[in-house]
Design a protein around this motif. Structure first.
Motif, PDB file in Angstrom:
ATOM      1  N   SER A 195      10.472  -2.755 -46.753  1.00 61.10           N
ATOM      2  CA  SER A 195      11.351  -3.603 -45.958  1.00 61.10           C
ATOM      3  C   SER A 195      10.946  -3.606 -44.495  1.00 61.10           C
ATOM      4  O   SER A 195      10.727  -2.554 -43.905  1.00 61.10           O
ATOM      5  CB  SER A 195      12.785  -3.103 -46.086  1.00 61.10           C
ATOM      6  OG  SER A 195      13.169  -3.142 -47.440  1.00 61.10           O
ATOM      7  N   SER A 196      10.856  -4.767 -43.903  1.00 57.80           N
ATOM      8  CA  SER A 196      10.390  -4.895 -42.527  1.00 57.80           C
ATOM      9  C   SER A 196      11.250  -4.126 -41.536  1.00 57.80           C
ATOM     10  O   SER A 196      10.749  -3.598 -40.557  1.00 57.80           O
ATOM     11  CB  SER A 196      10.348  -6.361 -42.133  1.00 57.80           C
ATOM     12  OG  SER A 196      11.620  -6.936 -42.286  1.00 57.80           O
ATOM     13  N   SER A 197      12.543  -4.073 -41.780  1.00 61.57           N
ATOM     14  CA  SER A 197      13.428  -3.414 -40.824  1.00 61.57           C
ATOM     15  C   SER A 197      13.056  -1.945 -40.636  1.00 61.57           C
ATOM     16  O   SER A 197      13.264  -1.385 -39.558  1.00 61.57           O
ATOM     17  CB  SER A 197      14.869  -3.522 -41.292  1.00 61.57           C
ATOM     18  OG  SER A 197      14.976  -3.188 -42.653  1.00 61.57           O
ATOM     19  N   TYR A 198      12.481  -1.344 -41.644  1.00 66.75           N
ATOM     20  CA  TYR A 198      12.103   0.056 -41.541  1.00 66.75           C
ATOM     21  C   TYR A 198      11.052   0.280 -40.456  1.00 66.75           C
ATOM     22  O   TYR A 198      11.090   1.279 -39.755  1.00 66.75           O
ATOM     23  CB  TYR A 198      11.563   0.565 -42.873  1.00 66.75           C
ATOM     24  CG  TYR A 198      12.631   0.812 -43.909  1.00 66.75           C
ATOM     25  CD1 TYR A 198      13.959   0.482 -43.660  1.00 66.75           C
ATOM     26  CD2 TYR A 198      12.305   1.401 -45.126  1.00 66.75           C
ATOM     27  CE1 TYR A 198      14.934   0.714 -44.612  1.00 66.75           C
ATOM     28  CE2 TYR A 198      13.275   1.645 -46.078  1.00 66.75           C
ATOM     29  CZ  TYR A 198      14.587   1.307 -45.828  1.00 66.75           C
ATOM     30  OH  TYR A 198      15.539   1.551 -46.759  1.00 66.75           O
ATOM     31  N   GLU A 199      10.106  -0.640 -40.346  1.00 63.88           N
ATOM     32  CA  GLU A 199       9.040  -0.453 -39.369  1.00 63.88           C
ATOM     33  C   GLU A 199       9.590  -0.351 -37.958  1.00 63.88           C
ATOM     34  O   GLU A 199       9.150   0.473 -37.165  1.00 63.88           O
ATOM     35  CB  GLU A 199       8.034  -1.603 -39.470  1.00 63.88           C
ATOM     36  CG  GLU A 199       7.222  -1.577 -40.757  1.00 63.88           C
ATOM     37  CD  GLU A 199       6.571  -0.220 -40.998  1.00 63.88           C
ATOM     38  OE1 GLU A 199       6.024   0.341 -40.025  1.00 63.88           O
ATOM     39  OE2 GLU A 199       6.626   0.267 -42.137  1.00 63.88           O
ATOM     40  N   ALA A 200      10.556  -1.198 -37.622  1.00 65.00           N
ATOM     41  CA  ALA A 200      11.164  -1.163 -36.292  1.00 65.00           C
ATOM     42  C   ALA A 200      11.848   0.187 -36.081  1.00 65.00           C
ATOM     43  O   ALA A 200      11.769   0.781 -35.005  1.00 65.00           O
ATOM     44  CB  ALA A 200      12.169  -2.301 -36.145  1.00 65.00           C
ATOM     45  N   ILE A 201      12.496   0.664 -37.107  1.00 65.54           N
ATOM     46  CA  ILE A 201      13.191   1.954 -37.019  1.00 65.54           C
ATOM     47  C   ILE A 201      12.190   3.091 -36.831  1.00 65.54           C
ATOM     48  O   ILE A 201      12.350   3.934 -35.945  1.00 65.54           O
ATOM     49  CB  ILE A 201      14.021   2.179 -38.296  1.00 65.54           C
ATOM     50  CG1 ILE A 201      15.200   1.203 -38.310  1.00 65.54           C
ATOM     51  CG2 ILE A 201      14.518   3.628 -38.348  1.00 65.54           C
ATOM     52  CD1 ILE A 201      15.946   1.165 -39.629  1.00 65.54           C
ATOM     53  N   TYR A 202      11.133   3.081 -37.636  1.00 61.51           N
ATOM     54  CA  TYR A 202      10.127   4.135 -37.506  1.00 61.51           C
ATOM     55  C   TYR A 202       9.486   4.102 -36.118  1.00 61.51           C
ATOM     56  O   TYR A 202       9.194   5.144 -35.542  1.00 61.51           O
ATOM     57  CB  TYR A 202       9.044   3.975 -38.580  1.00 61.51           C
ATOM     58  CG  TYR A 202       9.551   4.133 -39.986  1.00 61.51           C
ATOM     59  CD1 TYR A 202      10.636   4.963 -40.265  1.00 61.51           C
ATOM     60  CD2 TYR A 202       8.944   3.461 -41.054  1.00 61.51           C
ATOM     61  CE1 TYR A 202      11.112   5.111 -41.562  1.00 61.51           C
ATOM     62  CE2 TYR A 202       9.414   3.610 -42.359  1.00 61.51           C
ATOM     63  CZ  TYR A 202      10.494   4.425 -42.610  1.00 61.51           C
ATOM     64  OH  TYR A 202      10.952   4.573 -43.885  1.00 61.51           O
ATOM     65  N   ALA A 203       9.275   2.898 -35.589  1.00 62.74           N
ATOM     66  CA  ALA A 203       8.651   2.759 -34.272  1.00 62.74           C
ATOM     67  C   ALA A 203       9.515   3.437 -33.211  1.00 62.74           C
ATOM     68  O   ALA A 203       9.003   4.113 -32.323  1.00 62.74           O
ATOM     69  CB  ALA A 203       8.461   1.278 -33.938  1.00 62.74           C
ATOM     70  N   VAL A 204      10.820   3.260 -33.308  1.00 58.94           N
ATOM     71  CA  VAL A 204      11.729   3.874 -32.342  1.00 58.94           C
ATOM     72  C   VAL A 204      11.712   5.392 -32.491  1.00 58.94           C
ATOM     73  O   VAL A 204      11.640   6.128 -31.507  1.00 58.94           O
ATOM     74  CB  VAL A 204      13.166   3.343 -32.522  1.00 58.94           C
ATOM     75  CG1 VAL A 204      14.148   4.138 -31.671  1.00 58.94           C
ATOM     76  CG2 VAL A 204      13.223   1.864 -32.157  1.00 58.94           C
ATOM     77  N   VAL A 205      11.744   5.851 -33.726  1.00 63.47           N
ATOM     78  CA  VAL A 205      11.750   7.303 -33.961  1.00 63.47           C
ATOM     79  C   VAL A 205      10.492   7.942 -33.392  1.00 63.47           C
ATOM     80  O   VAL A 205      10.533   9.028 -32.824  1.00 63.47           O
ATOM     81  CB  VAL A 205      11.862   7.603 -35.473  1.00 63.47           C
ATOM     82  CG1 VAL A 205      11.733   9.103 -35.727  1.00 63.47           C
ATOM     83  CG2 VAL A 205      13.198   7.107 -36.009  1.00 63.47           C
ATOM     84  N   ARG A 206       9.382   7.221 -33.518  1.00 62.43           N
ATOM     85  CA  ARG A 206       8.120   7.755 -32.974  1.00 62.43           C
ATOM     86  C   ARG A 206       8.139   7.856 -31.452  1.00 62.43           C
ATOM     87  O   ARG A 206       7.351   8.582 -30.872  1.00 62.43           O
ATOM     88  CB  ARG A 206       6.944   6.882 -33.425  1.00 62.43           C
ATOM     89  CG  ARG A 206       6.412   7.286 -34.798  1.00 62.43           C
ATOM     90  CD  ARG A 206       5.111   6.570 -35.134  1.00 62.43           C
ATOM     91  NE  ARG A 206       5.351   5.239 -35.660  1.00 62.43           N
ATOM     92  CZ  ARG A 206       5.213   4.910 -36.958  1.00 62.43           C
ATOM     93  NH1 ARG A 206       4.838   5.815 -37.833  1.00 62.43           N
ATOM     94  NH2 ARG A 206       5.446   3.693 -37.363  1.00 62.43           N
ATOM     95  N   ARG A 207       9.070   7.102 -30.819  1.00 61.41           N
ATOM     96  CA  ARG A 207       9.150   7.142 -29.357  1.00 61.41           C
ATOM     97  C   ARG A 207       9.963   8.319 -28.848  1.00 61.41           C
ATOM     98  O   ARG A 207       9.986   8.590 -27.653  1.00 61.41           O
ATOM     99  CB  ARG A 207       9.774   5.845 -28.839  1.00 61.41           C
ATOM    100  CG  ARG A 207       8.749   4.729 -28.687  1.00 61.41           C
ATOM    101  CD  ARG A 207       9.411   3.361 -28.503  1.00 61.41           C
ATOM    102  NE  ARG A 207      10.476   3.348 -27.512  1.00 61.41           N
ATOM    103  CZ  ARG A 207      11.461   2.432 -27.487  1.00 61.41           C
ATOM    104  NH1 ARG A 207      11.475   1.484 -28.393  1.00 61.41           N
ATOM    105  NH2 ARG A 207      12.367   2.455 -26.569  1.00 61.41           N
ATOM    106  N   ILE A 208      10.643   9.024 -29.734  1.00 65.75           N
ATOM    107  CA  ILE A 208      11.443  10.176 -29.299  1.00 65.75           C
ATOM    108  C   ILE A 208      10.490  11.309 -28.904  1.00 65.75           C
ATOM    109  O   ILE A 208       9.670  11.720 -29.708  1.00 65.75           O
ATOM    110  CB  ILE A 208      12.361  10.664 -30.436  1.00 65.75           C
ATOM    111  CG1 ILE A 208      13.252   9.511 -30.932  1.00 65.75           C
ATOM    112  CG2 ILE A 208      13.210  11.831 -29.949  1.00 65.75           C
ATOM    113  CD1 ILE A 208      14.077   9.876 -32.159  1.00 65.75           C
ATOM    114  N   PRO A 209      10.591  11.771 -27.650  1.00 63.00           N
ATOM    115  CA  PRO A 209       9.678  12.824 -27.179  1.00 63.00           C
ATOM    116  C   PRO A 209       9.928  14.154 -27.896  1.00 63.00           C
ATOM    117  O   PRO A 209      11.063  14.430 -28.309  1.00 63.00           O
ATOM    118  CB  PRO A 209      10.030  12.950 -25.690  1.00 63.00           C
ATOM    119  CG  PRO A 209      10.922  11.793 -25.360  1.00 63.00           C
ATOM    120  CD  PRO A 209      11.564  11.372 -26.637  1.00 63.00           C
ATOM    121  N   ALA A 210       8.884  14.948 -28.015  1.00 60.72           N
ATOM    122  CA  ALA A 210       9.040  16.282 -28.595  1.00 60.72           C
ATOM    123  C   ALA A 210       9.999  17.075 -27.726  1.00 60.72           C
ATOM    124  O   ALA A 210       9.985  16.952 -26.507  1.00 60.72           O
ATOM    125  CB  ALA A 210       7.683  16.971 -28.655  1.00 60.72           C
ATOM    126  N   GLY A 211      10.831  17.863 -28.350  1.00 56.39           N
ATOM    127  CA  GLY A 211      11.786  18.668 -27.605  1.00 56.39           C
ATOM    128  C   GLY A 211      13.062  17.918 -27.293  1.00 56.39           C
ATOM    129  O   GLY A 211      13.951  18.432 -26.629  1.00 56.39           O
TER     130      GLY A 211
END
Length: 99
Positions: free
Chosen positions: A2-18
């Motif tokens: 599902s396309s909506s997942y990609e947008a979600i994963y993209a945001v999660v990847r932007r969360i900095p470590a820590g």
DNA sequence: CATATGACCAAAC
DNA sequence: GGTTTGGCCATAT
């Protein structure tokens, strides 16, 4: 997929470590306001893949909602310097990801 | 195809 | 103010 997942994963990847975020915040930033549930389902589908830092996403109370590997999630967070107490809770005032 | 459930949340009561 | 109620969308049955 599902396309909506990609947008979600993209945001999660932007969360900095820590840092940690919440399902609702991720949904909002991904362009799906009010659809926190979708985020939970998207992460659920990952089933432990590590190409997306799913462990940095908690519920709005700062508690680990992961039903599969809660201890693993705590370990991953602590490895990044995020403190998790005995009740699987994080102090959001201290670790919440500020955009 | 209809119903149920889920790593949720905001608003209503 | 804690608790209940909807609502959102993707899978499962």
């Amino acid at each position: 997929m599902s396309s909506s997942y990609e947008a979600i994963y993209a945001v999660v990847r932007r969360i900095p470590a820590g840092r940690v975020s919440s399902y609702g915040q991720v949904a909002l930033l991904a362009g799906y306001p009010g659809q926190a549930r979708l985020v939970g389902y998207a992460l659920h589908m990952l089933q432990g893949r590590i190409d997306v830092p799913w462990w940095r996403v908690l519920n709005r109370l700062g508690v680990i909602s992961n039903a599969y590997e809660p201890e693993l999630q705590r370990t991953l967070l602590e490895r990044e310097g995020v403190l998790v107490n005995e009740q699987l809770q994080v102090d959001l005032k201290q670790f919440r990801w500020e955009v």
